[in-house]
Design a protein around this motif. Structure first.
Motif, short mmCIF file in Angstrom:
data_model
loop_
_atom_site.label_atom_id
_atom_site.label_comp_id
_atom_site.label_asym_id
_atom_site.label_seq_id
_atom_site.Cartn_x
_atom_site.Cartn_y
_atom_site.Cartn_z
N ILE A 130 0.84 -1.20 0.00
CA ILE A 130 0.00 0.00 0.00
C ILE A 130 0.87 1.25 0.00
CG2 ILE A 130 -1.68 1.33 1.34
CD1 ILE A 130 -2.80 -1.36 2.35
N MET A 131 1.92 1.25 0.83
CA MET A 131 2.79 2.42 0.90
C MET A 131 3.64 2.56 -0.36
SD MET A 131 5.18 3.63 4.08
CE MET A 131 5.78 5.34 4.15
N SER A 132 3.99 1.44 -0.97
CA SER A 132 4.79 1.49 -2.19
C SER A 132 4.03 2.15 -3.33
CB SER A 132 5.22 0.07 -2.59
OG SER A 132 5.86 0.06 -3.85
N PRO A 157 14.27 6.28 2.90
CA PRO A 157 13.44 6.28 4.11
C PRO A 157 12.37 5.19 4.10
CG PRO A 157 12.94 8.20 2.74
CD PRO A 157 14.18 7.58 2.19
N PHE A 158 11.83 4.88 2.92
CA PHE A 158 10.83 3.82 2.83
C PHE A 158 11.45 2.47 3.19
CE2 PHE A 158 8.29 0.97 -0.19
CZ PHE A 158 7.32 0.71 0.77
N LEU A 159 12.67 2.23 2.74
CA LEU A 159 13.36 0.98 3.04
C LEU A 159 13.64 0.86 4.54
CD1 LEU A 159 14.68 -1.58 1.86
CD2 LEU A 159 16.79 -0.27 1.61
N ILE A 160 14.11 1.95 5.14
CA ILE A 160 14.39 1.94 6.58
C ILE A 160 13.11 1.67 7.37
CG2 ILE A 160 15.12 3.36 8.53
CD1 ILE A 160 17.05 4.77 6.61
N LEU A 161 12.01 2.32 6.97
CA LEU A 161 10.75 2.13 7.67
C LEU A 161 10.28 0.68 7.60
CD1 LEU A 161 8.68 5.33 6.76
CD2 LEU A 161 9.60 4.68 8.99
N GLN A 162 10.55 0.01 6.50
CA GLN A 162 10.13 -1.39 6.39
C GLN A 162 10.86 -2.28 7.40
OE1 GLN A 162 9.19 -2.80 2.12
NE2 GLN A 162 10.47 -1.00 1.80
N VAL A 172 7.78 -5.10 8.79
CA VAL A 172 7.60 -5.69 7.46
C VAL A 172 8.63 -6.80 7.24
CG1 VAL A 172 7.62 -5.29 4.97
CG2 VAL A 172 6.65 -3.57 6.50
N PHE A 173 9.91 -6.47 7.34
CA PHE A 173 10.97 -7.43 7.10
C PHE A 173 11.37 -8.20 8.36
CE2 PHE A 173 12.55 -4.49 3.50
CZ PHE A 173 11.66 -5.08 2.62
N LEU A 230 6.20 6.71 14.69
CA LEU A 230 5.93 8.08 14.28
C LEU A 230 5.37 8.16 12.86
CD1 LEU A 230 9.18 9.77 15.65
CD2 LEU A 230 6.92 9.78 16.71
N PHE A 231 5.43 7.04 12.12
CA PHE A 231 5.04 7.03 10.71
C PHE A 231 3.92 6.01 10.48
CE2 PHE A 231 9.44 8.37 11.11
CZ PHE A 231 9.45 9.54 10.37
N PRO A 232 3.20 6.15 9.38
CA PRO A 232 1.99 5.32 9.19
C PRO A 232 2.25 3.85 8.92
CG PRO A 232 2.36 6.76 7.28
CD PRO A 232 3.32 7.21 8.35
N LEU A 233 3.42 3.47 8.39
CA LEU A 233 3.63 2.08 7.98
C LEU A 233 3.52 1.12 9.16
CD1 LEU A 233 4.26 0.04 5.79
CD2 LEU A 233 6.70 0.50 6.13
N LYS A 234 4.09 1.48 10.29
CA LYS A 234 4.06 0.61 11.46
C LYS A 234 2.63 0.30 11.87
CE LYS A 234 4.24 -0.09 16.19
NZ LYS A 234 3.17 0.01 17.20
N TRP A 235 1.77 1.31 11.80
CA TRP A 235 0.37 1.14 12.24
C TRP A 235 -0.44 0.38 11.20
CZ3 TRP A 235 -0.07 1.99 17.18
CH2 TRP A 235 0.85 2.85 17.78
N MET A 236 -0.12 0.55 9.92
CA MET A 236 -0.80 -0.25 8.90
C MET A 236 -0.44 -1.73 9.07
SD MET A 236 -0.87 1.91 5.35
CE MET A 236 0.91 2.16 5.22
N CYS A 237 0.84 -2.01 9.31
CA CYS A 237 1.27 -3.39 9.52
C CYS A 237 0.55 -4.00 10.72
CB CYS A 237 2.78 -3.45 9.76
SG CYS A 237 3.80 -3.11 8.32
#
Length: 276
Positions: A79-81, A189-194, A199-200, A216-223
Motif C-alpha cells: 500500500i505504501m509502495s 526512508p521507505f526501506l528503513i521504515l520497512q 515488514v521485514f 511516528l510514521f503510518p507504515l508501522k500502524w498499517m502493519c
C-alpha cells in the motif's frame, strides 16, 4: 437593422470531470511502462517469498507461522509502495521535466491534477493488494477474514493508510533537487521504515526504541492493523503492547491524513527550485 445574438461560451468542465479524465491518462501512462508495472507488482511478492522461505516455521505460543506475519506486513508495504514511493518519485520527475509547469499554464483546475494521481494510486493500490492477498492466501497460509467486521476494519485501514501515504508522497516530492535524485531520496526512508515497522523483521524481534521511531510514521500502524485483520487473536501477544490497538491506529493514520495535507499545502510547488 438586425442584431447579432452571441451565444454564451460553453462552461469549462469542473475539477471532478477533468480529474477523471486526468486519472484515465495517468493509468494509461502507467500501463504503458511495462517495466514499472512489473517492478511495482513483483517487488513485494518477491520479498514475501524470500523472507517467508528463509524465516519459515511457526512462532511459538501464537498459532501463526512466520510466513503469515510477513504476508500481512507485505500487504501494508505494498500500500505504501503504490502511494508514497510512487507519487514521491513520479511527481519529482514530472516537476524536473517541467510537466507540472506546463500543466499549471493550462485552464486545468489544479485540483484535477491531484485527483488524477488519486485515481492512479487507488487503482494500483487495490490491484497490488489483491495480488498480495491472493499470493499470501494460496502460498503462505494467510487466512482471509471470515467476518464483515474484519473486512470493514481492513477497508478503513486501507483507506486511511493509502490516503496518508499518498499525501506524504506528494509532500516529499518537493524534497529532491532533481528528478534523477528522487529515487534515492524517496526509497531510502521507505526501506528503513520497512525494517523498523514490522515488514521485514517481526515486531517482537525489533528493539523498542526502533519501534518507537517507526511508530511516528503510518507504515508501522498499517502493519499492526493488518496483522490484526489477518492473524488470530493469539498473535496479538507479539505486538509491543500485547494488543492490536485499533483506536490508536485510527488516530495515528487519521493524523497523518491531516498532517500530510498540511505538508502538501506548505511544500508543494509547480516548478523546480532552481527555476526560481
Amino acid at each position: 437593422m438586425s442584431t447579432v445574438v452571441t451565444k454564451p461560451a460553453p462552461a469549462l468542465p469542473g475539477a471532478w470531470a477533468v480529474g477523471l479524465s486526468r486519472g484515465a491518462v495517468e493509468i494509461k501512462q502507467f500501463a504503458r511502462q511495462r517495466d514499472a508495472v512489473i517492478f511495482t507488482f513483483a517487488f513485494p511478492i518477491v520479498f514475501l517469498a524470500l523472507f517467508a522461505s528463509i524465516f519459515g516455521g511457526s512462532v511459538e505460543g501464537t498459532g501463526v507461522t512466520a510466513s503469515q506475519l510477513y504476508a500481512a506486513g507485505m500487504v501494508a508495504a505494498g500500500i505504501m509502495s503504490t502511494s508514497f514511493q510512487s507519487l514521491g518519485i513520479s511527481i519529482a520527475v514530472e516537476r524536473d521535466e517541467k510537466v507540472l509547469r506546463r500543466l499549471r499554464g493550462t485552464p486545468m483546475p489544479p485540483a484535477a491534477y491531484f485527483l488524477g494521481k488519486v485515481w492512479l494510486v487507488l487503482l494500483t493500490g487495490l490491484a497490488e493488494t489483491a495480488v498480495l492477498l491472493f499470493v499470501g492466501a494460496s502460498l503462505f497460509d494467510l487466512d482471509l477474514p471470515a467476518s464483515a467486521v474484519k473486512w470493514l476494519t481492513f477497508a478503513w485501514i486501507f483507506t486511511l493508510g493509502l490516503t496518508g501515504c499518498a499525501l506524504l508522497g506528494i509532500a516529499i516530492s518537493s524534497l529532491p533537487k532533481s528528478g534523477k535524485s528522487a529515487s534515492s531520496v524517496v526509497v531510502l526512508p521507505f526501506l528503513i521504515l520497512q525494517f523498523i515497522s514490522g515488514v521485514f523483521i517481526p515486531v517482537h524481534q525489533i528493539p523498542d526504541w526502533l519501534l518507537n521511531i517507526g511508530a511516528l510514521f503510518p507504515l508501522k500502524w498499517m502493519c499492526q492493523g493488518l496483522r490484526g485483520v489477518f492473524l488470530p487473536e493469539s498473535a496479538a501477544v507479539l505486538e509491543q503492547t500485547g494488543s492490536w490497538e485499533y483506536g490508536r491506529i485510527a488516530l495515528v493514520l487519521g493524523a497523518w491524513v491531516l498532517g500530510g495535507l498540511v505538508l502538501c499545502l506548505l511544500t508543494f510547488t509547480w516548478k523546480n527550485r532552481r527555476d526560481g
